[in-house]
Design a protein around this motif. Structure first.
Motif, PDB file in Angstrom:
ATOM      1  N   PHE A  44      -8.268 -13.547  -2.394  1.00  0.00           N
ATOM      2  CA  PHE A  44      -7.033 -12.743  -2.425  1.00  0.00           C
ATOM      3  C   PHE A  44      -6.910 -11.888  -3.683  1.00  0.00           C
ATOM      4  O   PHE A  44      -6.113 -10.956  -3.741  1.00  0.00           O
ATOM      5  CB  PHE A  44      -5.779 -13.625  -2.242  1.00  0.00           C
ATOM      6  CG  PHE A  44      -5.550 -14.630  -3.340  1.00  0.00           C
ATOM      7  CD1 PHE A  44      -5.924 -15.954  -3.177  1.00  0.00           C
ATOM      8  CD2 PHE A  44      -4.920 -14.255  -4.537  1.00  0.00           C
ATOM      9  CE1 PHE A  44      -5.708 -16.893  -4.185  1.00  0.00           C
ATOM     10  CE2 PHE A  44      -4.695 -15.185  -5.544  1.00  0.00           C
ATOM     11  CZ  PHE A  44      -5.102 -16.509  -5.373  1.00  0.00           C
ATOM     12  N   ARG A  45      -7.737 -12.178  -4.687  1.00  0.00           N
ATOM     13  CA  ARG A  45      -7.738 -11.320  -5.893  1.00  0.00           C
ATOM     14  C   ARG A  45      -8.133  -9.872  -5.527  1.00  0.00           C
ATOM     15  O   ARG A  45      -7.719  -8.932  -6.194  1.00  0.00           O
ATOM     16  CB  ARG A  45      -8.722 -11.849  -6.933  1.00  0.00           C
ATOM     17  CG  ARG A  45      -8.370 -13.218  -7.468  1.00  0.00           C
ATOM     18  CD  ARG A  45      -7.543 -13.130  -8.744  1.00  0.00           C
ATOM     19  NE  ARG A  45      -7.283 -14.461  -9.249  1.00  0.00           N
ATOM     20  CZ  ARG A  45      -6.087 -15.079  -9.144  1.00  0.00           C
ATOM     21  NH1 ARG A  45      -5.070 -14.473  -8.574  1.00  0.00           N
ATOM     22  NH2 ARG A  45      -5.929 -16.290  -9.624  1.00  0.00           N
ATOM     23  N   ASP A  47      -7.223  -8.227  -2.883  1.00  0.00           N
ATOM     24  CA  ASP A  47      -6.021  -7.517  -2.435  1.00  0.00           C
ATOM     25  C   ASP A  47      -5.090  -7.232  -3.612  1.00  0.00           C
ATOM     26  O   ASP A  47      -4.421  -6.193  -3.652  1.00  0.00           O
ATOM     27  CB  ASP A  47      -5.299  -8.338  -1.365  1.00  0.00           C
ATOM     28  CG  ASP A  47      -6.176  -8.510  -0.128  1.00  0.00           C
ATOM     29  OD1 ASP A  47      -7.039  -7.633   0.096  1.00  0.00           O
ATOM     30  OD2 ASP A  47      -6.020  -9.512   0.588  1.00  0.00           O
ATOM     31  N   GLN A  48      -5.059  -8.170  -4.569  1.00  0.00           N
ATOM     32  CA  GLN A  48      -4.228  -7.913  -5.756  1.00  0.00           C
ATOM     33  C   GLN A  48      -4.745  -6.687  -6.517  1.00  0.00           C
ATOM     34  O   GLN A  48      -3.960  -5.817  -6.912  1.00  0.00           O
ATOM     35  CB  GLN A  48      -4.231  -9.144  -6.678  1.00  0.00           C
ATOM     36  CG  GLN A  48      -3.434 -10.312  -6.107  1.00  0.00           C
ATOM     37  CD  GLN A  48      -3.500 -11.529  -7.035  1.00  0.00           C
ATOM     38  OE1 GLN A  48      -4.595 -12.009  -7.352  1.00  0.00           O
ATOM     39  NE2 GLN A  48      -2.348 -12.002  -7.464  1.00  0.00           N
ATOM     40  N   ARG A  51      -3.873  -3.562  -4.665  1.00  0.00           N
ATOM     41  CA  ARG A  51      -2.449  -3.200  -4.821  1.00  0.00           C
ATOM     42  C   ARG A  51      -2.207  -2.479  -6.136  1.00  0.00           C
ATOM     43  O   ARG A  51      -1.417  -1.541  -6.201  1.00  0.00           O
ATOM     44  CB  ARG A  51      -1.562  -4.445  -4.727  1.00  0.00           C
ATOM     45  CG  ARG A  51      -0.904  -4.583  -3.355  1.00  0.00           C
ATOM     46  CD  ARG A  51       0.273  -5.541  -3.380  1.00  0.00           C
ATOM     47  NE  ARG A  51      -0.157  -6.905  -3.696  1.00  0.00           N
ATOM     48  CZ  ARG A  51      -0.737  -7.716  -2.811  1.00  0.00           C
ATOM     49  NH1 ARG A  51      -0.942  -7.315  -1.563  1.00  0.00           N
ATOM     50  NH2 ARG A  51      -1.097  -8.924  -3.158  1.00  0.00           N
ATOM     51  N   HIS A  52      -2.907  -2.914  -7.184  1.00  0.00           N
ATOM     52  CA  HIS A  52      -2.750  -2.227  -8.468  1.00  0.00           C
ATOM     53  C   HIS A  52      -3.325  -0.821  -8.406  1.00  0.00           C
ATOM     54  O   HIS A  52      -2.671   0.141  -8.796  1.00  0.00           O
ATOM     55  CB  HIS A  52      -3.431  -3.028  -9.590  1.00  0.00           C
ATOM     56  CG  HIS A  52      -2.669  -4.257  -9.960  1.00  0.00           C
ATOM     57  ND1 HIS A  52      -1.402  -4.196 -10.491  1.00  0.00           N
ATOM     58  CD2 HIS A  52      -2.972  -5.569  -9.845  1.00  0.00           C
ATOM     59  CE1 HIS A  52      -0.964  -5.427 -10.697  1.00  0.00           C
ATOM     60  NE2 HIS A  52      -1.893  -6.289 -10.305  1.00  0.00           N
ATOM     61  N   MET A  64      -1.640  -5.848 -15.127  1.00  0.00           N
ATOM     62  CA  MET A  64      -1.891  -6.687 -13.941  1.00  0.00           C
ATOM     63  C   MET A  64      -1.434  -8.112 -14.202  1.00  0.00           C
ATOM     64  O   MET A  64      -2.219  -9.057 -14.225  1.00  0.00           O
ATOM     65  CB  MET A  64      -3.378  -6.630 -13.584  1.00  0.00           C
ATOM     66  CG  MET A  64      -3.821  -5.197 -13.337  1.00  0.00           C
ATOM     67  SD  MET A  64      -5.529  -5.073 -12.824  1.00  0.00           S
ATOM     68  CE  MET A  64      -5.715  -3.288 -12.808  1.00  0.00           C
ATOM     69  N   ASP A  66       0.068 -10.260 -12.541  1.00  0.00           N
ATOM     70  CA  ASP A  66      -0.073 -11.301 -11.517  1.00  0.00           C
ATOM     71  C   ASP A  66      -1.485 -11.888 -11.489  1.00  0.00           C
ATOM     72  O   ASP A  66      -1.759 -12.792 -10.708  1.00  0.00           O
ATOM     73  CB  ASP A  66       0.306 -10.754 -10.130  1.00  0.00           C
ATOM     74  CG  ASP A  66      -0.527  -9.543  -9.739  1.00  0.00           C
ATOM     75  OD1 ASP A  66      -1.137  -8.903 -10.635  1.00  0.00           O
ATOM     76  OD2 ASP A  66      -0.579  -9.231  -8.542  1.00  0.00           O
ATOM     77  N   LEU A  67      -2.372 -11.377 -12.338  1.00  0.00           N
ATOM     78  CA  LEU A  67      -3.719 -11.956 -12.446  1.00  0.00           C
ATOM     79  C   LEU A  67      -3.761 -12.848 -13.686  1.00  0.00           C
ATOM     80  O   LEU A  67      -3.178 -12.484 -14.718  1.00  0.00           O
ATOM     81  CB  LEU A  67      -4.776 -10.852 -12.611  1.00  0.00           C
ATOM     82  CG  LEU A  67      -4.920  -9.841 -11.480  1.00  0.00           C
ATOM     83  CD1 LEU A  67      -5.980  -8.800 -11.843  1.00  0.00           C
ATOM     84  CD2 LEU A  67      -5.311 -10.530 -10.181  1.00  0.00           C
ATOM     85  N   ARG A  72      -8.546 -11.303 -16.118  1.00  0.00           N
ATOM     86  CA  ARG A  72      -8.291  -9.869 -15.924  1.00  0.00           C
ATOM     87  C   ARG A  72      -9.446  -9.002 -16.386  1.00  0.00           C
ATOM     88  O   ARG A  72      -9.871  -8.092 -15.673  1.00  0.00           O
ATOM     89  CB  ARG A  72      -7.044  -9.443 -16.708  1.00  0.00           C
ATOM     90  CG  ARG A  72      -5.779  -9.638 -15.945  1.00  0.00           C
ATOM     91  CD  ARG A  72      -4.623  -9.137 -16.756  1.00  0.00           C
ATOM     92  NE  ARG A  72      -3.563 -10.128 -16.701  1.00  0.00           N
ATOM     93  CZ  ARG A  72      -2.545 -10.194 -17.528  1.00  0.00           C
ATOM     94  NH1 ARG A  72      -2.446  -9.328 -18.534  1.00  0.00           N
ATOM     95  NH2 ARG A  72      -1.637 -11.106 -17.389  1.00  0.00           N
TER      96      ARG A  72
END
Ligand code: SAH
Length: 372
Positions: A44-45, A47-48, A51-52, A64, A66-67, A72
């Motif tokens: 799922f990273r 997709d994260q 999104r960024h 970022m 949410d990471l 990161r």
């Protein structure tokens, strides 16, 4: 027969020998997930990161949040490496036309142009550094081909424009890029795989891609017939533009040298196949060159080729390139050419020539080290 060896030390050191680093925008969503899994990260990273990059238009690891902080740097180094560095920005039209000169990882130089209009914002992007098609009236054509751009190098030009628009850096308030035209440096259909991947990233809905409508993307070509046929079978609804510039083979052989391989009727047959497959009107590009292709009889010949077809003619006043013996048609002659097409029911418009003052108009993009 063996080719003569280059004396050691004289091998040309120039861009085009190594491939650009892999980037998120080269990969489709499944390949992105595979890439983060290879890094030992949960899928799922991917997709994260998307999104960024595509959704929030950032590639800055500091944003970022949410990471996990510890991951990161590794994730961005592996999937969001810097690809193009802005080397120079020039603007005109009160800041609403902006040309960027980009330097790639290997020193290759390309240009992109953002044009803001009241009703749309168009990014004109390059698909190759230089061009191998050698059209004698085009500045890029005089450079020869350095190399193909990667999909991500193409997407990044749109990303940068979208980011500038979102940040309100273009006069007129913040906004979005609505249109993309492959009319910068290069022949997009000679770099088919990367251009197709770039089209998908540009048009996939956010956050998988930049979310620009397929109908607002134009791929412009000199007329590489097999590639036009292949594009027609992709199930896309992007617009095709064909750079015709002459209705007769004798002249087109000179203006668009690839015509020696695929003749006017073959190129147009492929274009009509594209129109049939996509339901989209094909744009016929015609640079008006004084006393070269602007005679009344050529307007009539062009009208005869296009009558009853799903086509639209875009007349482009020639932007003379340095050292060229050619110049734009006399306005009266151009008006007569347009009138003859219109009288035969051919939809025709005159392309606006934004960016001439900054060498950012059609056919003027010719990034060289001298410019840098
Ligand atoms: N290789 C693609 C994209 C090139 S540029 C193609 O040929 O279609 C986009 C358009 O600008 C093409 O129609 C090209 O023929 C046109 N063009 C090139 N040089 C020009 C010039 N000096 N003046 C006006 N139009 C030009």
């Amino acid at each position: 027969m063996a080719s003569p060896a280059l004396p050691i030390g004289l091998a040309p050191v120039r861009p085009g020998r190594a491939r650009p680093p892999r980037h998120l925008a080269d990969l489709d969503p499944a390949a992105r997930r595979a890439a983060v899994t290879e890094l030992g990260q949960p899928s799922f990273r991917a997709d994260q990161l998307a999104r960024h990059y595509f959704g929030r238009l950032t590639d800055d690891p500091a944003q970022m949040t949410d990471l996990p902080a510890a991951d990161r740097a590794a994730l961005t180094a592996a999937l969001l490496p810097p690809l193009l560095t802005a080397q120079r920005e020039q603007s005109c039209d009160g800041g609403t036309t902006r040309k960027t000169l980009w330097r790639a990882f290997d020193g290759a130089l390309v240009e992109s142009v953002l044009m803001r209009y009241p009703d749309r914002v168009t990014m004109c992007v390059s698909s190759q550094a230089g061009c191998g098609m050698a059209c004698p009236f085009c500045a890029t054509g005089q450079l020869g081909l350095t190399r193909n751009l990667s999909a991500a190098e193409i997407v990044h030009q749109v990303f940068a424009g979208a980011r500038a628009m979102a940040a309100g850096l273009v006069p007129g308030g913040s906004g979005r890029v609505s249109n993309v035209v492959f009319m910068g440096m290069g022949e997009p259909l000679a770099n088919y795989t990367s251009v197709l991947a770039a089209v998908r990233r540009i048009t996939d809905p956010a956050p998988a891609g930049l979310g620009i409508s397929q109908r607002s993307v134009t791929v412009s070509t000199v007329g590489l017939v097999p590639a036009i046929n292949r594009l027609a079978a992709e199930g896309l609804s992007v617009r095709l533009a064909v750079s015709l510039h002459a209705p007769d083979d004798l002249l087109r052989d000179e203006l668009v040298p690839v015509n020696r391989r695929w003749k006017v009727t073959e190129v147009l047959d492929a274009a009509w196949g594209y129109a049939a497959a996509t339901g989209r009107r094909v744009s016929i590009e015609y640079a008006m060159i004084r006393d070269v292709n602007d005679q009344a009889w050529r307007a009539d010949a062009l009208a005869a080729l296009l009558a009853g077809r799903l086509a639209h003619v875009n007349l482009i006043p020639l932007n003379p390139t340095p050292g060229s013996r050619w110049t734009a048609s006399d306005p009266g002659v151009a008006a007569e050419f347009l009138a003859r097409l219109a009288a035969r029911g051919i939809p025709v418009t005159v392309r606006d020539t934004r960016g001439t003052q900054i060498d950012g108009a059609c056919g003027q993009l010719a990034a060289t080290t001298e410019q840098a």
